[in-house]
Design a protein around this motif. Sequence first.
Motif, PDB file in Angstrom:
ATOM      1  N   VAL B 459      84.140  12.999 -38.055  1.00 11.93           N
ATOM      2  CA  VAL B 459      83.119  13.210 -37.018  1.00 11.93           C
ATOM      3  C   VAL B 459      81.750  13.203 -37.682  1.00 11.93           C
ATOM      4  O   VAL B 459      81.586  13.756 -38.779  1.00 11.93           O
ATOM      5  CB  VAL B 459      83.370  14.554 -36.287  1.00 11.93           C
ATOM      6  N   GLY B 460      80.779  12.562 -37.046  1.00 12.09           N
ATOM      7  CA  GLY B 460      79.446  12.492 -37.627  1.00 12.09           C
ATOM      8  C   GLY B 460      78.345  12.695 -36.602  1.00 12.09           C
ATOM      9  O   GLY B 460      78.525  12.434 -35.407  1.00 12.09           O
ATOM     10  N   VAL B 461      77.201  13.178 -37.096  1.00 14.11           N
ATOM     11  CA  VAL B 461      76.023  13.368 -36.251  1.00 14.11           C
ATOM     12  C   VAL B 461      74.944  12.408 -36.755  1.00 14.11           C
ATOM     13  O   VAL B 461      74.690  12.348 -37.957  1.00 14.11           O
ATOM     14  CB  VAL B 461      75.508  14.820 -36.349  1.00 14.11           C
ATOM     15  N   GLY B 462      74.342  11.674 -35.838  1.00 14.01           N
ATOM     16  CA  GLY B 462      73.316  10.716 -36.247  1.00 14.01           C
ATOM     17  C   GLY B 462      72.051  10.886 -35.432  1.00 14.01           C
ATOM     18  O   GLY B 462      72.097  11.191 -34.236  1.00 14.01           O
ATOM     19  N   LEU B 463      70.913  10.691 -36.093  1.00 15.88           N
ATOM     20  CA  LEU B 463      69.618  10.828 -35.429  1.00 15.88           C
ATOM     21  C   LEU B 463      68.852   9.521 -35.494  1.00 15.88           C
ATOM     22  O   LEU B 463      69.075   8.705 -36.387  1.00 15.88           O
ATOM     23  CB  LEU B 463      68.775  11.902 -36.132  1.00 15.88           C
ATOM     24  N   ALA B 464      67.936   9.360 -34.553  1.00 19.43           N
ATOM     25  CA  ALA B 464      67.006   8.233 -34.623  1.00 19.43           C
ATOM     26  C   ALA B 464      65.700   8.641 -33.960  1.00 19.43           C
ATOM     27  O   ALA B 464      65.697   9.191 -32.856  1.00 19.43           O
ATOM     28  CB  ALA B 464      67.574   7.003 -33.937  1.00 19.43           C
ATOM     29  N   SER B 465      64.609   8.393 -34.655  1.00 23.49           N
ATOM     30  CA  SER B 465      63.269   8.610 -34.108  1.00 23.49           C
ATOM     31  C   SER B 465      62.559   7.274 -34.110  1.00 23.49           C
ATOM     32  O   SER B 465      62.749   6.484 -35.032  1.00 23.49           O
ATOM     33  CB  SER B 465      62.462   9.536 -35.017  1.00 23.49           C
ATOM     34  N   PHE B 466      61.748   7.044 -33.115  1.00 25.21           N
ATOM     35  CA  PHE B 466      60.988   5.794 -33.158  1.00 25.21           C
ATOM     36  C   PHE B 466      59.755   5.886 -32.285  1.00 25.21           C
ATOM     37  O   PHE B 466      59.616   6.818 -31.477  1.00 25.21           O
ATOM     38  CB  PHE B 466      61.848   4.602 -32.731  1.00 25.21           C
ATOM     39  N   CYS B 467      58.891   4.912 -32.466  1.00 26.00           N
ATOM     40  CA  CYS B 467      57.705   4.812 -31.645  1.00 26.00           C
ATOM     41  C   CYS B 467      57.530   3.341 -31.301  1.00 26.00           C
ATOM     42  O   CYS B 467      57.786   2.468 -32.145  1.00 26.00           O
ATOM     43  CB  CYS B 467      56.487   5.328 -32.402  1.00 26.00           C
ATOM     44  N   GLU B 468      57.168   3.046 -30.087  1.00 26.10           N
ATOM     45  CA  GLU B 468      56.982   1.652 -29.671  1.00 26.10           C
ATOM     46  C   GLU B 468      55.683   1.545 -28.889  1.00 26.10           C
ATOM     47  O   GLU B 468      55.184   2.533 -28.354  1.00 26.10           O
ATOM     48  CB  GLU B 468      58.165   1.185 -28.815  1.00 26.10           C
ATOM     49  N   LEU B 469      55.188   0.330 -28.827  1.00 26.35           N
ATOM     50  CA  LEU B 469      53.952   0.083 -28.092  1.00 26.35           C
ATOM     51  C   LEU B 469      54.324  -0.516 -26.741  1.00 26.35           C
ATOM     52  O   LEU B 469      55.045  -1.511 -26.684  1.00 26.35           O
ATOM     53  CB  LEU B 469      53.074  -0.878 -28.889  1.00 26.35           C
ATOM     54  N   THR B 470      53.861   0.101 -25.648  1.00 27.89           N
ATOM     55  CA  THR B 470      54.223  -0.380 -24.314  1.00 27.89           C
ATOM     56  C   THR B 470      52.966  -0.655 -23.506  1.00 27.89           C
ATOM     57  O   THR B 470      51.877  -0.198 -23.863  1.00 27.89           O
ATOM     58  CB  THR B 470      55.066   0.673 -23.566  1.00 27.89           C
ATOM     59  N   GLY B 471      53.129  -1.383 -22.426  1.00 31.38           N
ATOM     60  CA  GLY B 471      51.991  -1.668 -21.561  1.00 31.38           C
ATOM     61  C   GLY B 471      50.864  -2.332 -22.330  1.00 31.38           C
ATOM     62  O   GLY B 471      49.696  -1.982 -22.182  1.00 31.38           O
ATOM     63  N   ILE B 472      51.237  -3.309 -23.143  1.00 32.59           N
ATOM     64  CA  ILE B 472      50.225  -3.911 -24.012  1.00 32.59           C
ATOM     65  C   ILE B 472      49.261  -4.780 -23.217  1.00 32.59           C
ATOM     66  O   ILE B 472      49.657  -5.536 -22.340  1.00 32.59           O
ATOM     67  CB  ILE B 472      50.861  -4.727 -25.157  1.00 32.59           C
ATOM     68  N   GLY B 473      47.998  -4.670 -23.559  1.00 33.53           N
ATOM     69  CA  GLY B 473      46.967  -5.465 -22.912  1.00 33.53           C
ATOM     70  C   GLY B 473      46.541  -6.612 -23.799  1.00 33.53           C
ATOM     71  O   GLY B 473      47.294  -7.057 -24.667  1.00 33.53           O
ATOM     72  N   SER B 474      45.329  -7.073 -23.591  1.00 36.01           N
ATOM     73  CA  SER B 474      44.880  -8.262 -24.307  1.00 36.01           C
ATOM     74  C   SER B 474      44.630  -7.991 -25.787  1.00 36.01           C
ATOM     75  O   SER B 474      44.580  -8.917 -26.586  1.00 36.01           O
ATOM     76  CB  SER B 474      43.613  -8.803 -23.661  1.00 36.01           C
ATOM     77  N   GLY B 475      44.493  -6.717 -26.176  1.00 32.06           N
ATOM     78  CA  GLY B 475      44.203  -6.384 -27.570  1.00 32.06           C
ATOM     79  C   GLY B 475      45.387  -6.561 -28.499  1.00 32.06           C
ATOM     80  O   GLY B 475      45.236  -6.725 -29.697  1.00 32.06           O
TER      81      GLY B 475
END
Lengths: 161, 789
Positions: B459-475
């Motif tokens: 049995v194992g426990v796994g984690l994941a953290s992340f960050c993403e860019l959403t609602g991207i505009g012209s920049g």
Amino acid sequence: MEARRTVRLKVNGVARQAAVEPRRLLADFLRQDLGLTGTHIGCEHGICGACTVLLNGEAVRSCLMLAVQADGAEVATVEGLAAPDGTLNPLQQAFREHHALQCGFCTPGMLMAAYDLIRVNPTPTEDEIRAGLSAVLCRCTGYQGIVDAVKAAAAQMRQSR
Amino acid sequence: MAVRSKSGALVGAAIKRVEDRRFLMGQGTYADDWQPAGLLYAAFLRSPYAHARIAAIDLSRAIALDGVIAVVTGQQMGELAKPLRATSTMRTYVATEQPILARDKVRFVGEAVAAVVAASRYIAEDALDRIAVEYDTLAAVSDVEAAAAHGAERVHEEAASNVMVAREFKHGAASAGLGAGAHPEAAVTVRERFRFHRHAAVSIEPRCCVARYNAGSGELTLRSSTQCPGVVRTALAASLAMPEHLVRVVSSDVGGGFGAKSSVYPEEVAVSALAKMLGRPVNWTSDRREDLLATSQGWDEIIDAELSVSAEGRILELKADVLADVGAYAVYPWTLTIEPIQTVSFLTGPYDVPNYWARARAVATCKPAVGPYRGVGRPISTFVMEGLLDRAARRLKRDPVELRMLNYVRADQFPYKTPTGIVWDRAPFAELLDKALARLGYEQARAEQARARREGRLVGVGLASFCELTGIGSGTPAAPGMPIPAGTEAATIRVDPSGTVTAIFGVASHGQGLETALAQVVADELEVSLEDVRVMYGDTAFAPYGTGSYASRGAVMGGGAAILAARALREKADRIAAHLLETAPAVANEPGGKSGAARRVSMRDIAQAAYAGRKKLPAEMEPGLEATRFYDPFYGTATAAAHAAVVEVDAQTFAVRVLRYVAAEDCGRIINPLIVEGQVVGGVAQGIGGALLEEMVYDEFGQPATASLMDYMLPTASEIPRIEVEHVEQPSPTSLGGFRGVGESGTIGAPAAIANAVADALAPLGVEPNELPITPARLFQLCANKRGR
């Protein structure tokens, strides 16, 4: 092209007929010859279950059946679930309450399969619902809302019986 | 039951979706449901070879078949339509053409070689069997490493090699290349080769389009299962050399997309060209085999990566070399750069990484194109970064939670510019992980794991953290340098003479519930009931220009445009109301609420006055009650999440079962929690599929071994556990309304969390899976290799 044959059947209680090639799939017959586009076609090889309808009360995949095989049968499709006045039946209502659909494409097959599941087993456990519905694929919901909806609908349908 | 908005009461409420009713009654309108009179059916003959020259095609027996209307080859199609060409201003990018039907040679199994139009799909498919094609086979370019090598057989002769783009990123003091000498302060340097195999999106609705051409008006209408009707319209006009205003693209109900329906496909052009040529409507509906062979796929990368950390666990340096198998063609308009470039762009994740070096290469092979798929690059970058962190934690004998907490970008660092130039406006990384661990009961999960281990269970426990860019505009364009303008969206909101509201958008829905979510935003802004607002989209004939729904932008872009248009409308409505009451708007307005005047005048009366004209309106006021506003959020906004999974590996069968799954996310101000949770749960389910089951397998000849749903394994209700969702609701400081996108989040985190949980389960054996999906066969092999040593 082979000679057409007339297929006569009842769909959602209404007598319908059309002349089709013997090789015509029941799914295409419902959608194109009878104009009942609520039944969806997702894989055409009997895996995804989107095309599930009831044939003489039992769930079948309409992409794995010929229309001529349904001659004389009673077919129930998603279009027949709601009351004539548009009132959703308990299963449809539960799907809405539990957010059991997103894109809606698997939904007709899922509803018909769930209908059959509850008919056969009016008191399904969560595991039984998951096993029973594993014959219909949903790519949007992760199945959680569907399982909850079927559980709730089964309970309500028991009460109203 | 009427749901009436009282200044902000609808946004945030778990409103049941308004679109559900028609879907539940079988009354949706998907592309294949449109059956105009005189409809014909198209079918495509597809190449059985991955790489071959077309020596000759004999159509005579196909044309002779009763019921066949037309048969067209690449040669003839070339006269009807120009090829698609996804250009990019990115340096080193090699632009190539994607023909509508193959000419001269084929570049993957499933590429369309000829098209038949017939009275029925049955006859069209019969005719395919009667087309004789003579192929001269070429060496298939199948293995990505071999394809990247100097002197390899080329997929595109006009390119100097199969490397279609190569880019390097450097930040801080990191030297170029892996293994170039560890960071001087490094206590531990972990190096790993990660591999994430090919993935198929598999929306349950296969791709479909129906074209009709009106020879009288010259208008072409295409109904398509596309996520991006605006983009398809622009591409069709260019390819068919038609003025854009005579092209109408409609995508009413779409049965799932997940990114794979966001590119323009040759079939959409072919069907349009055929309908125009024949003057009759033409339908093409993909079967599942075609969908698996010829729809763009996802992922397929090899990443060599290296992470150096200090003795106390701080990240010192990260390096990565990404080799992406992008298939035979660059998808239009997103190009073939998106997967590898986003992988290296987002690899540093939510962490403060002082030194970074990365290289990304996109390599052409004889396989279907890799295009956008839910998460683009970030499922892989998260899998790699989180995998490296766990490896480092194991070497340092530290808890993986501790290592993450130590390295997160801190609250006082926002807005934080990542080593690749992406800006995180603000994100609660530590709070998210805390929330996920609390819901999981981390200590208890560890205790249960210890007990299970004593019983010999894995049995194992796994984690994941992340960050993403959403609602991207012209920049921050979705694909830098791509050939179309994107980055903006618009809303047109109209008050009808009776007082009901019609709100029209360029973003379109393919399951996300935008009809409900955007209606909530509009109703709140106008202070009308939800039932009085109808949201419409997906038809270029009435919608303002927009590129559609992809890249987690629908809620941010559509919501922002809705707010701007509704506020403009509201301001005018207030002035009309005040005029009707013969009061000044400044007096009537109350801060934060509906103006006193508007409260006493119904929307119907305001609309009646607005359309009655000058007689009823203030002097100089333009009649009408309608507003269109465009929104450009420029950079986009950060969406972050922390996932935690508990898995058990069966020691006999090596099957992995997911016992628990928790996702804590921050998608900013939540418009509708029901929809947000649906997006997260559904996304996690796709991520679990990608982690454990789903893989498009190609052999050395480029032949697919998974061209049916018997072989390409989708998760069913039996494989997906109950997924627990937690929210940290931190409104975005940069987007209008505070919304952040959440459509891709689940799929980004799940592969990493599952992989880490499996590695944790197998830690006693010293096995660290580095390849996804983790199939029983792969796991068996890894464990056997370990024992063999």
